[in-house]
Write a protein that holds these residues in place. Structure first.
Motif, PDB file in Angstrom:
ATOM      1  N   PRO A 243      -3.061 -12.038  -8.936  1.00  0.00           N
ATOM      2  CA  PRO A 243      -2.162 -10.906  -8.884  1.00  0.00           C
ATOM      3  C   PRO A 243      -2.988  -9.540  -9.881  1.00  0.00           C
ATOM      4  CG  PRO A 243      -1.070 -12.355 -10.299  1.00  0.00           C
ATOM      5  CD  PRO A 243      -2.130 -13.041  -9.913  1.00  0.00           C
ATOM      6  N   LYS A 244      -2.794  -8.359  -9.367  1.00  0.00           N
ATOM      7  CA  LYS A 244      -3.309  -7.373 -10.345  1.00  0.00           C
ATOM      8  C   LYS A 244      -2.692  -6.195 -10.191  1.00  0.00           C
ATOM      9  CE  LYS A 244      -8.066  -9.124 -10.145  1.00  0.00           C
ATOM     10  NZ  LYS A 244      -9.453  -9.063  -9.808  1.00  0.00           N
ATOM     11  N   GLY A 245      -1.241  -6.254 -10.436  1.00  0.00           N
ATOM     12  CA  GLY A 245      -0.164  -5.245 -10.051  1.00  0.00           C
ATOM     13  C   GLY A 245      -0.037  -4.988  -8.837  1.00  0.00           C
ATOM     14  N   GLU A 246      -0.554  -3.785  -8.281  1.00  0.00           N
ATOM     15  CA  GLU A 246      -0.195  -3.391  -7.093  1.00  0.00           C
ATOM     16  C   GLU A 246      -1.228  -3.983  -6.073  1.00  0.00           C
ATOM     17  OE1 GLU A 246      -0.502   1.048  -7.576  1.00  0.00           O
ATOM     18  OE2 GLU A 246       1.702   1.287  -8.356  1.00  0.00           O
ATOM     19  N   VAL A 247      -2.253  -4.468  -6.580  1.00  0.00           N
ATOM     20  CA  VAL A 247      -3.099  -5.185  -5.708  1.00  0.00           C
ATOM     21  C   VAL A 247      -3.326  -6.723  -5.971  1.00  0.00           C
ATOM     22  CG1 VAL A 247      -5.770  -5.368  -5.202  1.00  0.00           C
ATOM     23  CG2 VAL A 247      -4.758  -3.189  -5.674  1.00  0.00           C
TER      24      VAL A 247
ATOM     25  N   VAL B 205      -6.050  -6.675  -1.537  1.00  0.00           N
ATOM     26  CA  VAL B 205      -4.977  -6.251  -0.690  1.00  0.00           C
ATOM     27  C   VAL B 205      -3.890  -5.466  -1.559  1.00  0.00           C
ATOM     28  CG1 VAL B 205      -3.223  -6.839   0.864  1.00  0.00           C
ATOM     29  CG2 VAL B 205      -5.383  -8.423   0.670  1.00  0.00           C
ATOM     30  N   PRO B 206      -3.629  -4.195  -1.161  1.00  0.00           N
ATOM     31  CA  PRO B 206      -2.489  -3.413  -1.738  1.00  0.00           C
ATOM     32  C   PRO B 206      -1.216  -4.359  -1.426  1.00  0.00           C
ATOM     33  CG  PRO B 206      -3.201  -2.223   0.062  1.00  0.00           C
ATOM     34  CD  PRO B 206      -4.133  -3.323   0.155  1.00  0.00           C
ATOM     35  N   VAL B 207      -0.367  -4.275  -2.457  1.00  0.00           N
ATOM     36  CA  VAL B 207       0.997  -5.036  -2.123  1.00  0.00           C
ATOM     37  C   VAL B 207       1.991  -3.856  -2.579  1.00  0.00           C
ATOM     38  CG1 VAL B 207       0.203  -7.460  -2.251  1.00  0.00           C
ATOM     39  CG2 VAL B 207       0.902  -6.126  -4.260  1.00  0.00           C
TER      40      VAL B 207
ATOM     41  N   ARG C 158       6.748 -10.780  -6.689  1.00  0.00           N
ATOM     42  CA  ARG C 158       6.834 -12.475  -6.687  1.00  0.00           C
ATOM     43  C   ARG C 158       5.404 -13.070  -7.320  1.00  0.00           C
ATOM     44  NH1 ARG C 158       4.865 -15.040  -1.856  1.00  0.00           N
ATOM     45  NH2 ARG C 158       4.205 -13.013  -0.743  1.00  0.00           N
ATOM     46  N   TRP C 159       4.466 -12.307  -7.248  1.00  0.00           N
ATOM     47  CA  TRP C 159       2.992 -12.838  -7.835  1.00  0.00           C
ATOM     48  C   TRP C 159       2.752 -12.647  -9.231  1.00  0.00           C
ATOM     49  CZ3 TRP C 159       0.625 -16.493  -5.183  1.00  0.00           C
ATOM     50  CH2 TRP C 159       0.816 -16.386  -3.876  1.00  0.00           C
TER      51      TRP C 159
END
Length: 397
Positions: free
Chosen positions: A212-216, A182-184, A191-192
């Motif tokens: 968490p993986k940066g923007e995803v 999911v893009p965040v 937050r993650w």
């Protein structure tokens, strides 16, 4: 040139053919090539390819990577948040942040490039269709109409692959995992950042995770196969509670994970299986990358020895040594994780309380994540043995 001990090859015959370019297969191909074997690595998809996977590399995985592997790490978990059915949330700090969060497509591509750099020939977009023994070689046919022969074959084509079926791999545990990428937005990413979530779920042996993986964010749920409706409901609730349900996912997939039975074969003649094809997966965490990398390394060395086997009696002895090596190292790990899984399935509340409220329990898990200990060593400690005995006496759930 092959080493002097390697028998001459007939035209069209390889020393080693590896099927599947995941962590196990790419590692086996690299190791076989480094040992002087003419090695062919077959992959049915086009590399790089998407692979459903959380993409968390614990210490044992990082230690098994080839030195200097160029791989982008999108985050490193310094904190783990644990919860039980969405409640009793508690965040604990790692003494040594180790768990590296990557994309499997990039990991597999990097490992495949390392195999090619070692001398293995890579053919992607090529699927195995049949294989059979013929005297002292194995004949492999592909969807491209190729007929290939090898002195040794390593199957790393997944738990439902043709090589696993050929060898006769049997499973003790089959789970269904549902996962999204999911893009965040920046606020959610912040937050993650640096924090992984593990939540023990409402179904027996189930849990949800956020990596968490940066923007995803990679998130998902897993439970025993057999109740997909309930698992999908848990996934929906899990994503909603953690603010990951709204964005349109980049990927929304599911896959089965299979854990090997203790007596399941790992070889048939000159054909070996490794990684998911051998159903080498942790029963409790369903972590498989470290098992794939380590079994791929062992399989690559065993395949190189099979190449020099002068007769089938010697070949059977080499295959037997491979099975015993896997059992003594990874089999011991799986036996311990099976015991831990039984404890967790029977009473997840006890497991959660012990992990989050008893410091030695978290210190042991933290050491495992960092690669300083193993599940087998943890379950062999007095605390591990006492906890397992207590859980066995308590009523389930």
């Amino acid at each position: 040139m092959p080493p002097p001990s390697t028998p001459s090859r007939a035209p069209g015959t390889w020393d080693v053919i590896v099927v599947g370019a995941g962590p196990a297969g790419a590692t086996a191909a690299r190791v076989a090539a480094e040992n002087g074997c003419a090695t062919l690595l077959l992959e049915r998809a086009t590399i790089p390819r998407y692979k459903t996977c959380g993409g968390g590399l614990i210490g044992a995985s990082l230690a098994a990577l080839p030195p200097g592997l160029p791989l982008k790490v999108y985050d490193t978990a310094g904190h783990f948040t644990f919860a039980h059915n969405g409640h009793k949330e508690r965040t604990l700090a790692c003494s040594t942040p180790t768990c590296a969060l990557v994309y499997r497509s990039e990991l597999d591509a990097a490992l495949t490039e390392a195999a090619a750099a070692a001398g293995a020939q890579v053919r992607d977009g090529t699927a195995l269709t049949t294989l059979e023994h013929q005297d002292d070689t194995v004949t492999v046919r592909t969807n491209r109409g190729d007929t290939l022969r090898a002195r040794a074959v390593v199957g790393a084509d997944g738990s439902a692959g043709r090589v696993a079926r050929y060898v006769g791999v049997r499973c003790a545990q089959v789970d269904l995992a549902l996962e999204v990428e999911v893009p965040v937005d920046e606020r959610t990413a912040g937050r993650w950042r640096g924090r992984v979530l593990m939540e023990w779920g409402p179904l027996p042996g189930s849990f949800g995770w956020v990596f968490p993986k940066g923007e995803v964010c990679t998130a998902g749920v897993v439970a025993a196969r057999g109740n997909p409706v309930a698992l999908r409901a848990y996934k929906e609730d899990f994503l909603r509670r953690h603010g990951l349900l709204g964005p349109r996912p980049l990927h929304d997939t599911g896959h089965l994970t299979r854990c090997r039975r203790r007596d399941s074969p790992l070889a048939r003649g000159r054909v070996l299986v490794a990684g998911d094809a051998a159903a080498l997966v942790d029963h409790w965490s369903r972590e498989g990358i470290s098992y794939a990398l380590r079994s791929g390394d062992i399989a690559g060395h065993a395949a190189a020895r099979l190449v020099t086997a002068a007769d089938e009696t010697t070949a059977r002895a080499v295959a037997g040594q491979y099975e015993r090596h896997i059992d003594s190292v990874l089999g011991a790990e799986m036996n311990a994780s099976r015991s831990l899984m039984n404890l967790f399935t029977r009473n997840p509340g006890l497991a959660h309380a012990a992990l989050t409220r008893v410091p030695p329990a978290w210190h042991q898990l933290d050491a495992y994540i960092a690669g300083r200990t193993s599940v087998a060593r943890i379950m062999a400690t007095p605390v591990g043995r006492a906890t397992a005995m207590l859980a066995a006496r308590l009523p389930g759930r």
